[in-house]
Design a protein around this motif. Sequence first.
Motif, PDB file in Angstrom:
ATOM      1  N   LEU A 134     -17.758  13.405   0.305  1.00  0.00           N
ATOM      2  CA  LEU A 134     -16.841  14.399   0.431  1.00  0.00           C
ATOM      3  C   LEU A 134     -16.427  15.069   2.805  1.00  0.00           C
ATOM      4  CD1 LEU A 134     -13.824  15.111   0.416  1.00  0.00           C
ATOM      5  CD2 LEU A 134     -14.766  17.768  -0.768  1.00  0.00           C
ATOM      6  N   ASP A 152      -4.097   8.494   8.290  1.00  0.00           N
ATOM      7  CA  ASP A 152      -3.803   8.492   6.999  1.00  0.00           C
ATOM      8  C   ASP A 152      -5.109   7.991   5.816  1.00  0.00           C
ATOM      9  OD1 ASP A 152      -1.036   9.946   7.580  1.00  0.00           O
ATOM     10  OD2 ASP A 152      -0.182   7.165   7.423  1.00  0.00           O
ATOM     11  N   GLU A 178      -7.501  10.781   5.354  1.00  0.00           N
ATOM     12  CA  GLU A 178      -6.754  11.881   4.007  1.00  0.00           C
ATOM     13  C   GLU A 178      -6.243  12.081   3.359  1.00  0.00           C
ATOM     14  OE1 GLU A 178      -2.404  14.649   3.783  1.00  0.00           O
ATOM     15  OE2 GLU A 178      -2.646  13.688   5.996  1.00  0.00           O
ATOM     16  N   GLN A 179      -6.270  10.630   2.527  1.00  0.00           N
ATOM     17  CA  GLN A 179      -5.756   9.700   1.079  1.00  0.00           C
ATOM     18  C   GLN A 179      -7.417  10.116   0.578  1.00  0.00           C
ATOM     19  OE1 GLN A 179      -4.126   6.418   1.516  1.00  0.00           O
ATOM     20  NE2 GLN A 179      -1.620   6.788   2.004  1.00  0.00           N
ATOM     21  N   THR A 209     -10.216  12.002   1.345  1.00  0.00           N
ATOM     22  CA  THR A 209     -10.003  13.496   1.458  1.00  0.00           C
ATOM     23  C   THR A 209      -9.549  13.383   0.014  1.00  0.00           C
ATOM     24  OG1 THR A 209     -10.325  13.197   3.474  1.00  0.00           O
ATOM     25  CG2 THR A 209     -10.480  15.144   2.343  1.00  0.00           C
ATOM     26  N   TRP A 210      -9.093  13.412  -0.494  1.00  0.00           N
ATOM     27  CA  TRP A 210      -7.815  13.782  -0.791  1.00  0.00           C
ATOM     28  C   TRP A 210      -8.517  13.248  -2.429  1.00  0.00           C
ATOM     29  CZ3 TRP A 210      -4.953  18.184  -2.284  1.00  0.00           C
ATOM     30  CH2 TRP A 210      -4.181  18.502  -1.524  1.00  0.00           C
ATOM     31  N   GLY A 211      -8.574  12.319  -2.349  1.00  0.00           N
ATOM     32  CA  GLY A 211      -9.244  11.664  -3.574  1.00  0.00           C
ATOM     33  C   GLY A 211     -10.809  11.926  -4.021  1.00  0.00           C
ATOM     34  N   ALA A 232     -11.617  15.106  -3.394  1.00  0.00           N
ATOM     35  CA  ALA A 232     -11.780  16.044  -3.511  1.00  0.00           C
ATOM     36  C   ALA A 232     -10.918  16.676  -5.645  1.00  0.00           C
ATOM     37  CB  ALA A 232     -10.750  16.604  -2.696  1.00  0.00           C
ATOM     38  N   ILE A 233     -10.359  14.967  -5.626  1.00  0.00           N
ATOM     39  CA  ILE A 233     -10.040  15.498  -7.164  1.00  0.00           C
ATOM     40  C   ILE A 233     -10.778  15.325  -7.780  1.00  0.00           C
ATOM     41  CG2 ILE A 233      -8.356  14.485  -8.439  1.00  0.00           C
ATOM     42  CD1 ILE A 233      -6.028  14.522  -5.949  1.00  0.00           C
TER      43      ILE A 233
END
Length: 127
Positions: free
Chosen positions: A16, A50, A53-54, A56-58, A60-61
């Motif tokens: 991350l 994009d 960003e995806q 990064t979100w994945g 983090a989750i």
Amino acid sequence: MLTVFIVLICIITVLLILVVLIQNSKGGGLSGEFGGIGSNQLMGVKKTTDLLEQITWGLAIGIMVLTLASYVLVDRSGTGATINSANVDAAASKTVPGAGLQAPAQRPAAGAQQTPAAAPKADSAAK
């Protein structure tokens, strides 16, 4: 099992950090740093942004889910909470110096002290 979760959390955290450092808030990011025109032809700037960003979100989750799962797996019973140490055992068996001594008795203040002979004299004078 808990060790596996901790190792996975550490690996995902490093990934991350790398993904966030690759991103550029102005939109250049990965496409501008590695290859310039060639990467624009392959994926395009918008698609690279994009995708990062995806990712990064994945990640983090994923960290959140693994952290909550490790909390559930932690053994909170009283049996695993004991400390086995030679220092703890020695401190528990050692006596504190002076623990057997008692504090001296409280003495009344010097002005409040009356002698037993003074009390009868006051009684005899009142009669």
